[in-house]
Design an enzyme around this catalytic site. Structure first.
Site, PDB file in Angstrom:
ATOM      1  N   HIS A  85     -99.378 -44.926  -2.230  1.00  0.00           N
ATOM      2  CA  HIS A  85     -99.482 -43.683  -2.979  1.00  0.00           C
ATOM      3  C   HIS A  85     -99.735 -43.897  -4.464  1.00  0.00           C
ATOM      4  CE1 HIS A  85     -97.952 -40.098  -5.083  1.00  0.00           C
ATOM      5  NE2 HIS A  85     -98.522 -39.459  -4.088  1.00  0.00           N
ATOM      6  N   ASP A 119    -110.972 -51.741  -8.322  1.00  0.00           N
ATOM      7  CA  ASP A 119    -111.335 -50.497  -8.988  1.00  0.00           C
ATOM      8  C   ASP A 119    -110.361 -50.096 -10.087  1.00  0.00           C
ATOM      9  OD1 ASP A 119    -113.632 -49.054  -8.799  1.00  0.00           O
ATOM     10  OD2 ASP A 119    -113.145 -48.079  -6.915  1.00  0.00           O
ATOM     11  N   TYR A 168     -88.306 -27.102 -13.267  1.00  0.00           N
ATOM     12  CA  TYR A 168     -87.478 -27.115 -14.463  1.00  0.00           C
ATOM     13  C   TYR A 168     -88.123 -26.247 -15.545  1.00  0.00           C
ATOM     14  CZ  TYR A 168     -84.645 -31.031 -12.719  1.00  0.00           C
ATOM     15  OH  TYR A 168     -83.792 -31.826 -12.001  1.00  0.00           O
ATOM     16  N   SER A 188     -99.742 -34.026  -4.622  1.00  0.00           N
ATOM     17  CA  SER A 188     -99.733 -35.341  -5.259  1.00  0.00           C
ATOM     18  C   SER A 188    -101.123 -35.779  -5.669  1.00  0.00           C
ATOM     19  CB  SER A 188     -99.159 -36.389  -4.309  1.00  0.00           C
ATOM     20  OG  SER A 188     -97.786 -36.249  -4.171  1.00  0.00           O
ATOM     21  N   VAL A 200    -114.634 -45.950  -6.088  1.00  0.00           N
ATOM     22  CA  VAL A 200    -114.509 -44.631  -6.696  1.00  0.00           C
ATOM     23  C   VAL A 200    -114.531 -44.725  -8.213  1.00  0.00           C
ATOM     24  CG1 VAL A 200    -113.175 -43.747  -4.746  1.00  0.00           C
ATOM     25  CG2 VAL A 200    -111.989 -44.762  -6.707  1.00  0.00           C
ATOM     26  N   ASP A 212     -93.998 -43.585  -9.903  1.00  0.00           N
ATOM     27  CA  ASP A 212     -94.384 -43.392  -8.510  1.00  0.00           C
ATOM     28  C   ASP A 212     -93.891 -44.566  -7.677  1.00  0.00           C
ATOM     29  OD1 ASP A 212     -96.285 -42.807  -6.188  1.00  0.00           O
ATOM     30  OD2 ASP A 212     -96.961 -41.328  -7.648  1.00  0.00           O
TER      31      ASP A 212
END
Length: 724
Positions: free
Chosen positions: A263, A214, A365, A425, A280, A205
């Site tokens: 991201h 976290d 694919y 994503s 989280v 990524d």
């Protein structure tokens, strides 16, 4: 509105008219009072109301950045054998070729060519070389962007209540009231495991903020590397790759604040956010994240993606998260994914397209180790932006208003380093996290079993029928508590014999897939532990579950014993499913499979022979059995599976006959059936000395005439097949 980045990528034989029938101890079409399977029910589909009209989320396609499809003056080239750029001679000089990167251990390299040469001319010149297997552009891979409301900045308490994807109680998320139960059932999975620290997931990524409180304790550490000594201790070609590698900048800093790297950090939090008193929690909070950065602020390229995939493979990683895409079909990227020895979890894409018809890569694919993910919202409806397709998209997962970790940016601390993001994503790491939980329960589980376990245990939603292949939403609880062989598609039958255990109380079914040709004869035999009553079933290719009698092709279920057997001749080619079922008791069993026709003579009308295309039956008193079959139409062939050490083919020779192509176990030869005068029962092909076992022989029409014959003398024919 704040722009939030989410990376995505928008990725049997038909037989002729001669029928084949089943033979067995008992057919599924006969009335039997089958209480063992007939009383079971198919998993229901949860009805999801259509979404109500509301403000649409703005999905953009990064149009400004997508002006280029490939890197200028670069190509990915796969050389044959041990050849390289220096082997190309004049071609190297004409193109000014230089090797820029080695992309793997099989001759795949990133090369540069000189300015002024058109990329299509460079590709054509390389393809023309006998030293080159393929040459293709180095495609640029881009994000798609989803606009979302700004993240609330006053959150300081644990944020689990906002993670509707893990537990949906109907809470309001970004002003949308959810539907209770539309979640991945994470808590049920956690009763068994929250992940094993020895399980490593590669996040391919952007970078990942490895100091985020976290996720900092969940970051992989390379056991073969000594930090800061400037030495490639593990001799893998990367110096001080302590926590992974940055292929975009070609250094070991897997997080670059100036690049944003939002991201990759967000994805990592969803997968493995720590179970602590802040922020989280991830789907698999105890597993490790291997950050492999190949995307920067303006995207990345396929060469760097390939290097990241190969890095993870070299480190033995079985699961990779891939929320990115772009470019056309890349053979090099395809090969890297295929050879990665991993489950490649891929985002389906954010273009709102059916990618069965408008294929998007890498999700599209055609590879068995890719698991493609669509996005749903907290009401159970498919996200407006999500790509879909029953062939190229496998499952759905939460992907709208997903809160997770992000870098702190310009803040002094990480108190506000959490945001809502939207996209396939965000759905993808939910699936990756469940795969990590599965690997935590079984360290030797294969990528194929990881995929099948996830696909076989989804929660069926009406909103996903005809949208994704499984028609269902990811279910972590069912996945980690269901063995891969408990239902269709099961595991491939391993050779000719398998031994395992089943239990009428804890493990009812063991399911094995079996690929059969049309007309292929198969005999399955079962023996079980004393005092047990195990039964044996074969399900048709159209069957979707063994939890019902629907789809049973044949079975054997004798009372009070685990000694069962049946013989079946496949009426069509496809994947069938052998089911060992524990009706009473628990214990071990052995199942054996014998495929193919056994020793004997098989007339052309035998149901063990599969005909493809168009064949005619001709009566002839001098032929064996009074008839033979022939064809003069392209695409026609005979397919026959036998179990023995030899085979011979017999037919007629005449002035109208031509050249047949006979193939046995992949080895082909041409056979001349021409003769000036008609003769019957001629042995025109014979093969002996084969290893005892299953073999496949085919007879194909070629359209070729024999030397000295007229051009139209191209018929081929078959009278009998003899197996030794």
């Amino acid at each position: 509105m704040k722009k939030i980045t989410s990376f995505v990528l928008s990725a049997s034989l038909v037989f002729g008219a001669i029928p084949a029938l089943a033979e067995a101890s008992q057919s599924a079409d006969q009335p039997t009072g089958n209480l063992k399977k007939g009383s079971q029910k198919v998993t229901p589909i949860v009805q999801v109301p259509a979404k109500s009209a509301k403000k649409a989320r703005n999905v953009q396609s990064f149009a400004v950045k997508k002006g280029k499809k490939f890197k200028e003056n670069e190509l990915i080239v796969k050389f044959k054998n041990t050849y390289d750029v220096q082997s190309l001679g004049a071609v190297q000089g004409a193109l000014g070729l230089k090797t820029k990167k080695d992309l793997g251990d099989k001759g795949t390299k990133l090369v540069e060519f000189k300015s002024g040469v058109k990329i299509e001319d460079a590709i054509n010149a390389l393809k023309a070389s006998p030293l080159v297997e393929y040459a293709e552009p180095n495609y640029i891979l881009y994000p798609s962007d989803v606009e979302a409301e700004a993240t609330p900045k006053d959150v300081t308490d644990p944020l689990y209540g906002e993670l509707w994807g893990l537990r949906n109680t109907g809470q309001d998320i970004e002003w949308v009231t959810g539907t209770p139960g539309i979640d991945i059932k994470a808590e049920g999975a956690w009763l068994r495991t929250q992940g094993n620290p020895n399980v490593v997931v590669a996040v391919i990524d952007t970078g990942t903020d490895i100091n985020h409180p976290d996720i900092k304790n969940q970051i992989w550490k390379n056991p073969g590397e000594i930090a800061g000594d400037g030495i490639d201790n593990d001799k893998n070609g990367y110096i001080d790759d302590v926590n992974g590698w940055d292929f975009f900048h070609n250094d070991n800093t897997v997080f670059d604040a100036d690049d944003g790297d939002e991201h990759g950090t967000h994805v990592s939090g969803t997968i493995a956010g720590s179970a602590n008193s802040i922020g989280v929690i991830g789907v698999a909070p105890n597993v490790k994240i291997m950050p492999l950065k190949f995307l920067g602020p303006d995207g990345g390229d396929s060469a760097d993606a390939i290097q990241a995939i190969n890095y993870a493979k070299a480190k033995g990683v079985k699961i990779t998260n891939n929320s990115w895409g772009g470019g056309d079909f890349s053979q090099a990227l395809y090969d890297a994914i295929k050879g990665s020895n991993s489950l490649f979890v891929a985002a389906a894409g954010n273009d709102g397209l059916n990618i069965d018809t408008q294929v998007s890569y890498p999700a599209g694919y055609d590879l068995s180790n890719i698991l493609s993910v669509a996005a749903i919202d907290n009401t159970g409806n498919v996200a407006d932006f999500s790509n879909y397709g029953t062939k190229n998209v496998d499952v759905a997962a939460p992907g709208v208003s997903i809160k997770s970790s992000v870098p702190k940016g310009w803040s002094s601390d990480y108190s506000y380093a959490y945001e809502y993001l939207n996209g396939t994503s965000m759905a993808t790491p939910h699936v990756t996290g469940v795969a990590a939980l599965l690997q935590s329960t079984n360290s030797t589980i294969s990528p194929a079993d990881l995929k099948s376990s996830i696909m076989n245990t989804v929660t069926k939603l009406s909103s996903l029928t005809g949208i994704v292949g499984t028609g269902g939403l990811l279910n972590a609880q069912a996945a980690v508590n269901t063995q891969a062989d408990n239902d269709i598609p099961g595991k491939p039958f391993p050779g000719t014999t398998v031994s395992n255990t089943v239990s009428a109380t804890t493990d009812l079914d063991d399911v094995y897939s079996l690929d059969l040709k049309k007309g292929e004869k198969v005999t399955v035999t079962l023996t079980g532990a004393a005092g047990t009553d195990f039964d044996l079933y074969l399900y048709k290719p159209s069957a979707t579950t063994v939890k019902s009698s629907d789809g049973i092709a044949i079975y054997s279920e004798k009372a009070g014993t685990s000694s069962e057997t049946f013989t079946y001749i496949a009426p069509e080619a496809g994947t069938y499913y052998v089911d060992v079922y524990a009706y009473k008791g628990a214990g071990s069993y052995t199942a054996t499979v014998k495929q193919g026709a056994t020793a004997g003579t098989y007339e052309n009308t035998a149901k063990e022979i599969g005909y493809i295309g168009s064949w005619s039956t001709l009566s002839a008193a001098d032929a064996s059995g009074g008839s033979f079959v022939r064809t003069n139409i392209g695409g026609s062939q005979v397919q026959f599976v036998f179990n023995g050490t030899g085979v011979s083919l017999r037919g007629a020779k005449s002035s109208t006959q031509g050249i047949a192509k006979v193939t046995i176990d992949g080895v082909s030869s041409e056979v001349n059936l021409y003769a000036p005068s008609l003769a019957y029962k001629i042995e025109y092909f014979k093969k002996t000395g084969l290893a005892a076992g299953r073999h496949v022989v085919t007879i194909e029409w070629t359209g070729k005439a024999a030397p000295g014959a007229r051009k139209t003398a191209t018929y081929i024919n078959l009278d009998t097949i003899v197996v030794n």
